[in-house]
Scaffold this motif. Sequence first.
Motif, short mmCIF file in Angstrom:
data_model
loop_
_atom_site.label_atom_id
_atom_site.label_comp_id
_atom_site.label_asym_id
_atom_site.label_seq_id
_atom_site.Cartn_x
_atom_site.Cartn_y
_atom_site.Cartn_z
N TYR A 174 83.56 48.44 78.57
CA TYR A 174 83.73 47.96 77.19
C TYR A 174 82.70 46.87 76.88
O TYR A 174 82.06 46.89 75.84
CB TYR A 174 85.16 47.43 77.00
N LYS A 211 79.42 48.17 76.16
CA LYS A 211 79.40 49.00 74.94
C LYS A 211 79.48 50.50 75.24
O LYS A 211 79.07 51.33 74.43
CB LYS A 211 78.14 48.72 74.08
N PHE A 243 82.01 52.73 75.23
CA PHE A 243 83.42 52.74 74.85
C PHE A 243 84.16 53.98 75.33
O PHE A 243 85.30 53.89 75.79
CB PHE A 243 83.55 52.59 73.34
N LYS A 244 83.53 55.16 75.24
CA LYS A 244 84.23 56.39 75.64
C LYS A 244 84.54 56.39 77.13
O LYS A 244 85.64 56.78 77.55
CB LYS A 244 83.39 57.61 75.26
N ARG A 297 92.46 49.44 75.86
CA ARG A 297 92.17 50.79 75.36
C ARG A 297 92.30 50.83 73.84
O ARG A 297 91.50 51.49 73.16
CB ARG A 297 93.10 51.82 76.00
N CYS A 335 89.18 49.50 72.45
CA CYS A 335 88.10 50.50 72.56
C CYS A 335 88.24 51.57 71.47
O CYS A 335 87.25 51.95 70.84
CB CYS A 335 88.12 51.16 73.93
N TYR A 336 89.47 52.05 71.27
CA TYR A 336 89.68 53.04 70.20
C TYR A 336 89.31 52.45 68.85
O TYR A 336 88.74 53.14 67.99
CB TYR A 336 91.16 53.47 70.17
N GLN A 353 87.03 50.21 68.31
CA GLN A 353 85.56 50.17 68.25
C GLN A 353 84.97 51.53 67.94
O GLN A 353 83.94 51.64 67.26
CB GLN A 353 84.99 49.65 69.57
N THR A 354 85.60 52.60 68.48
CA THR A 354 85.08 53.96 68.26
C THR A 354 85.63 54.59 66.97
O THR A 354 85.46 55.78 66.74
CB THR A 354 85.42 54.87 69.45
N LYS A 355 86.34 53.78 66.18
CA LYS A 355 86.90 54.22 64.89
C LYS A 355 87.99 55.29 65.04
O LYS A 355 88.27 56.03 64.09
CB LYS A 355 85.80 54.74 63.94
N ASP A 356 88.58 55.38 66.24
CA ASP A 356 89.70 56.30 66.44
C ASP A 356 90.98 55.51 66.15
O ASP A 356 91.74 55.13 67.04
CB ASP A 356 89.69 56.85 67.87
#
Length: 849
Positions: A445, A448, A450-451, A474, A477-478, A480-483
């Motif tokens: 993380y 960077k 993220f996945k 987590r 992280c989600y 950050q990934t726009k999930d």
Amino acid sequence: MDDYAKCFQYNPKRTDALMKHGIHFFDHSVLTTAIQDFTAVIKEDPSNAQARLYRGRAYAKQQQYRNAIQDLAAAVHLDPSCWLAFYYRGCILRQIDPKRAVQDFSVSVLINDTQENFSSFLHRGILYSEQCQWSLAICDFESVLALDSSVIFAYLNIGLILLLHLDQYYEAIRQFTNAIEIDPLNARAYVCRAQAYHKIHNLPNAVKDINRAIHLYPNKSQLCMLRGQYLMELKKYELASLCIHQLAEMNEESFTTQPVQQALIQSFCQNHNKAIECLREATATQPEPPMFVILGKIQMKAKKTKDALRSFKKAMKLLMTSAKILPNTFEAAEMYYLTGLCYVEQKCLLRARDAFSMAIRLHSSYPDAFYQRGLCRMQLGQAKCIRDFNRALALCPSHFQAYMTLAAYYGSKGRYSKAILNCNEAIKILPNSVRAYFYRGTLKYQNKIFKAAIEDLSKSIDLNKTCILAYYNRAVCYHQTKDFRKALKDYGILLLLELSKEIAFKVLINRGLLYMELGDYANACEDFKEATLLSPDDSQIFQALGICYHRLHEFEEAVRSFDQVLKLDPVSVDAYVGRGYLYMENGCEAGCKQAQKDFLRAIHLNPKCIKARICLGYNLQALGKLQRAWNQFTVAICIDPKCRAAYDGRASVCLQMGETFAAFQDTNAALKLTTTAPLLTNRGVINQLMGYLPCAMKDYQQAISVDPNYALAYFNAANIYFHNRQFSQAYCYYSKVLQLDPRNESAVMNRAITNTLLNNIEEAKEDFEKAICLCPFSAAVYFNRANFYNGLKQYELAEKDISTALSIQPNDALMYKFRADIRGKLGFNKEAVEDYKQAISIQEQIDSM
């Protein structure tokens, strides 16, 4: 039996009689007589395979294995289909020649694979187990069960292989359960199943099975010890302690003669004081270094580090040679190592480092000493710690802690890639380490990635469903990934777990910010309100709460939130700006003046606050103080020449002041900083005002290409098309505006007029109706529809609409003249003359002003 003997005596050819005689004595374990009979048979009939078989078995029972093997080999030679000979020879060869034994059992089952010969499968399975050929062993035990499902030994062996070697704990439990169903009094099956339950962390069931085994064998100390261990892991310390006390009572005399064991049992029960007392008595009568070392270790457990240090020093003194030198042995090195741990506990890092160095000097292959010295050096900020960790790994490549500490060190220095590599090595050592996966995910993380971080944190959660920090990281992280959906799910799970106040606060704040990003201000508001209960003195939460209330158009609640911010932090510039913006949006003059005060306070607190100056500029513009507004925007530009909002604001003021070219220059300056659809549209409006319609159209088209969903660009472009009498294009663009903004009354009215000019009568009627629904108090709409009806020669409707328009806007000379024209067409000459007079009167008043 005497008859058989006499029969053979009278007729030596009747070997069958002597065989029956020998078998009888074999069955009754009179082996010497049986061997004599079988020998006599063999002497008379050397090719008698059965006699060889029985004599071989009798020799085996008398432990005359060499003779037994010879006879069994002869039996096999004489009768190659004698499966019993192969079986018994295999049994004898099990210990001395396992390979040949396996061959014999294999031949035996090839000859006879029925229930009669299940023992061959059983013994071959045992041999495969001893040779670590687990799958083959399981196959043989399963064959036994296929022939005879009541053989408990087979169930137990399959279960033990699955439990101890293949890590298939659930299947092992099933096998032990099968054994218990056949024999509910088999204690071994209960013990094995308890150990399998322990492996899957099902401690309550493990304790139940051990209790059943103890019920069957109440005097087995090992069972009591296991029960105590499981109860300890269940944190039932009193019951565990009771087990150890029961164990001591089972063999009380042996414990009194073994003070070390007694001390360890007391220490296990957390009775450290009793353990220490027991060992002190022992060291008084038997002052040996190992005794003092164990005493010191128990004192360390009891957090009596000073006493532990004294014990280790006594052990060193006893171990010293006549030359007052400690020998270079592991025993001496361990004493210094343990001394170092005591100093670490006391936060005496320099002394601890020296103690570990001494341990290394006495025993240079001591990985834990290198590791602990590295930890001390790391806490002391000494770069040499890396050498110690690397040396620990060179001596012990499977030192998990060393890899994890190296990862932590490199992570703290921002060298995330190298830290991740160390985590990789740690995971190779402990593939199911929650900590290793969690830390690697955290490092990824930070790097960077993220996945990949999500994968590691998910693995941590799979290994430990209640790993709070893994869910939290987590979720971040989600985010950050726009999930957002998965992020919200993780935050929701966290709030269902038992969280510390600090983590719960962070979760609520993060979820609130995520809701804000999604535009769900109602839920964000709820999270921030919950957060205020956990931290009522945090002004930032009330700031966020104020923004949410603002977005929800709850003016009073928003103002109250900003008031609370200023109560907690009287110098909060953002709070003054936020509250001022709210007052300004309220629309009334008093609100604008109150907003101005807030903006001025913000500027007083921070003269370089661009946001406050821009807001003040718009405020002054709204109050008609254009020069002062222009000054504020100019100051903002001086503070930050790259502030697009300041150029845009000053352009709007310049436009209002009639300085069209200055507005054009400011808009160009803003566009050099960033190209947006609103800026391009603004420049198009300025070009349009300056009469440069082609340039204006170019700007509108560029705005559309930048943001195809920006309705105002389409509307302005449509107006130019309308002005140029390109009605078809104008119609298309007005329709696009209404597709993007269905409640735009200006676009509806303009399309109605366009439809009128295009002779689309029905569509024009629909648009006028829609325009009146959207804006029922607009005189312009009624005026234009009156014009429309006039063109259709529907004078009554036209007269009705123009009268409505005049009731809304009574001092309009043009509308009186237009109504006079319509009334004239309807034959209402008197009323028409009055309207003409009224129109002349209004126009004269306007001209005289």
